[in-house]
Design a protein around this motif. Structure first.
Motif, PDB file in Angstrom:
ATOM      1  N   LYS A 143      19.225  32.683  26.491  1.00 27.21           N
ATOM      2  CA  LYS A 143      19.767  33.023  25.172  1.00 27.21           C
ATOM      3  C   LYS A 143      21.199  33.553  25.283  1.00 27.21           C
ATOM      4  CE  LYS A 143      15.412  33.945  22.755  1.00 27.21           C
ATOM      5  NZ  LYS A 143      15.648  32.949  21.681  1.00 27.21           N
ATOM      6  N   LEU A 144      21.466  34.328  26.322  1.00 26.51           N
ATOM      7  CA  LEU A 144      22.824  34.835  26.519  1.00 26.51           C
ATOM      8  C   LEU A 144      23.770  33.693  26.857  1.00 26.51           C
ATOM      9  CD1 LEU A 144      24.755  37.207  26.679  1.00 26.51           C
ATOM     10  CD2 LEU A 144      24.032  37.573  29.050  1.00 26.51           C
ATOM     11  N   ASN A 145      23.311  32.777  27.693  1.00 24.24           N
ATOM     12  CA  ASN A 145      24.114  31.605  28.039  1.00 24.24           C
ATOM     13  C   ASN A 145      24.460  30.805  26.782  1.00 24.24           C
ATOM     14  OD1 ASN A 145      25.124  29.128  29.067  1.00 24.24           O
ATOM     15  ND2 ASN A 145      23.891  29.337  30.905  1.00 24.24           N
ATOM     16  N   GLN A 173      24.918  39.084  17.546  1.00 22.97           N
ATOM     17  CA  GLN A 173      24.072  38.382  18.512  1.00 22.97           C
ATOM     18  C   GLN A 173      23.956  39.176  19.808  1.00 22.97           C
ATOM     19  OE1 GLN A 173      26.096  34.590  18.784  1.00 22.97           O
ATOM     20  NE2 GLN A 173      24.535  33.575  17.544  1.00 22.97           N
ATOM     21  N   LEU A 174      25.077  39.691  20.290  1.00 16.07           N
ATOM     22  CA  LEU A 174      25.052  40.463  21.533  1.00 16.07           C
ATOM     23  C   LEU A 174      24.289  41.771  21.358  1.00 16.07           C
ATOM     24  CD1 LEU A 174      28.665  39.999  22.980  1.00 16.07           C
ATOM     25  CD2 LEU A 174      26.585  38.701  23.475  1.00 16.07           C
ATOM     26  N   TRP A 205      20.714  40.939  21.409  1.00 14.15           N
ATOM     27  CA  TRP A 205      20.327  40.558  22.764  1.00 14.15           C
ATOM     28  C   TRP A 205      20.113  41.799  23.632  1.00 14.15           C
ATOM     29  CZ3 TRP A 205      22.038  41.409  27.662  1.00 14.15           C
ATOM     30  CH2 TRP A 205      21.473  40.612  28.663  1.00 14.15           C
ATOM     31  N   VAL A 213      27.795  43.172  29.090  1.00 10.44           N
ATOM     32  CA  VAL A 213      27.737  42.789  27.674  1.00 10.44           C
ATOM     33  C   VAL A 213      28.212  43.953  26.798  1.00 10.44           C
ATOM     34  CG1 VAL A 213      26.207  42.147  25.771  1.00 10.44           C
ATOM     35  CG2 VAL A 213      25.921  41.083  28.014  1.00 10.44           C
ATOM     36  N   VAL A 218      30.646  38.906  32.354  1.00 13.69           N
ATOM     37  CA  VAL A 218      29.325  38.478  31.877  1.00 13.69           C
ATOM     38  C   VAL A 218      29.020  37.073  32.381  1.00 13.69           C
ATOM     39  CG1 VAL A 218      27.880  38.058  29.854  1.00 13.69           C
ATOM     40  CG2 VAL A 218      29.552  39.913  29.816  1.00 13.69           C
ATOM     41  N   VAL A 239      25.843  35.842  34.733  1.00 17.84           N
ATOM     42  CA  VAL A 239      24.903  34.828  34.242  1.00 17.84           C
ATOM     43  C   VAL A 239      24.870  33.635  35.191  1.00 17.84           C
ATOM     44  CG1 VAL A 239      24.439  33.177  32.390  1.00 17.84           C
ATOM     45  CG2 VAL A 239      25.091  35.521  31.832  1.00 17.84           C
TER      46      VAL A 239
END
Length: 262
Positions: A78-80, A155-156, A159, A175, A223, A227
């Motif tokens: 999801k972060l990607n 979003q972040l 997350w 993040v 970040v 990832v």
């Protein structure tokens, strides 16, 4: 008062059961046949129960590890996805509209673009120019940047609340650094700034200076690095078609009045 530890209590209980079982088995050798059989059966039953407890704990541990790994992978995925959309859909659009590089550099890696190209050109963006990404609405960059960065910010934040405990602490901290950057705090407020500037009929307003943009790029790259190291895959790569836009040419929103102050 010492806090109750379920794991220590469980280990202590298993140890007590094992000791009792062994004592009963040893005692069975010093009593008559009837008591000997009874003690041996009881001791063997305790040992069997102990083995079942250990096996159950191991199965439970494996299940928890599997679920934790799955949640970590979901969080990274999801972060990607959020990073890819932000870089390709927002930062690259800003770069394309503000760069004067002709021919444009051969960009592939999202990380390399953010690290070495974005800040140098983004500082020249006129945030009151029309954003092609907002088509068919004729929306100035300030409005579009404000809204899209606010969405990315949210979003972040979501997350972090959902997945930060499931991934490496370094990723969560990186993040948070992105969210706390001057760039992110300012960009999410651009929509308000746009309204104020339009009221004064100003037509040109430069973006952040290179220092602010580069600081953000460095934090974002941190970040990306975490990832990519965790997944073994690049966050993303550009295609040649990413440069094409039927509405506006490259550098259409560039401020052509020399370098901006840093």
């Amino acid at each position: 008062m010492e806090r109750f530890n379920p794991l220590k209590s469980r280990l202590a209980a298993c140890l007590v059961i094992a000791v009792v079982a062994l004592v009963l088995i040893v005692l069975s050798k010093y009593v008559d046949a009837w008591w000997s059989g009874l003690l041996q059966n009881f001791g063997s039953g305790l040992l069997t129960s102990l083995l079942l407890i250990v096996a159950y704990d191991r199965i439970l541990e494996i299940r928890q590890q599997t679920e934790a790994k799955k949640r970590e992978q979901t969080g990274l995925r999801k972060l990607n996805y959020a990073l890819s959309r932000h870089i390709r859909g927002i930062l690259f659009d800003i770069y394309r509209s503000s760069t004067e590089a002709q021919p444009v550099p051969a960009l592939r890696s999202y990380r390399d673009f953010v690290k070495t190209h974005f800040a140098q050109e983004a500082q020249h963006l006129n945030i009151l120019a029309t954003s092609p990404a907002s088509y068919p609405v004729q929306q100035p960059y300030a409005d579009w940047i404000g809204k899209t960065h606010e969405v990315f910010q949210q979003q972040l934040q979501r997350w972090i609340a959902a997945y930060a405990p499931s991934v490496s602490a370094n990723i969560g901290m990186a993040v948070e650094d992105v969210l706390e950057s001057e760039y992110m705090r300012g960009a999410s407020q651009f929509a308000q700034l746009s309204g104020q500037m339009q009221a004064t009929r100003i037509s040109v307003l430069p973006f952040f200076n290179q220092g602010v943009c580069q600081n953000y790029a460095d934090r974002l790259c941190a970040v990306i690095d975490y990832v990519e190291a965790s997944t073994g895959q690049p966050v993303g790569e550009f295609e040649n078609d990413d440069w094409h836009n039927a509405l506006y040419p490259v550098s259409h929103a560039r401020v052509h009045n020399g370098p901006l102050p840093h």
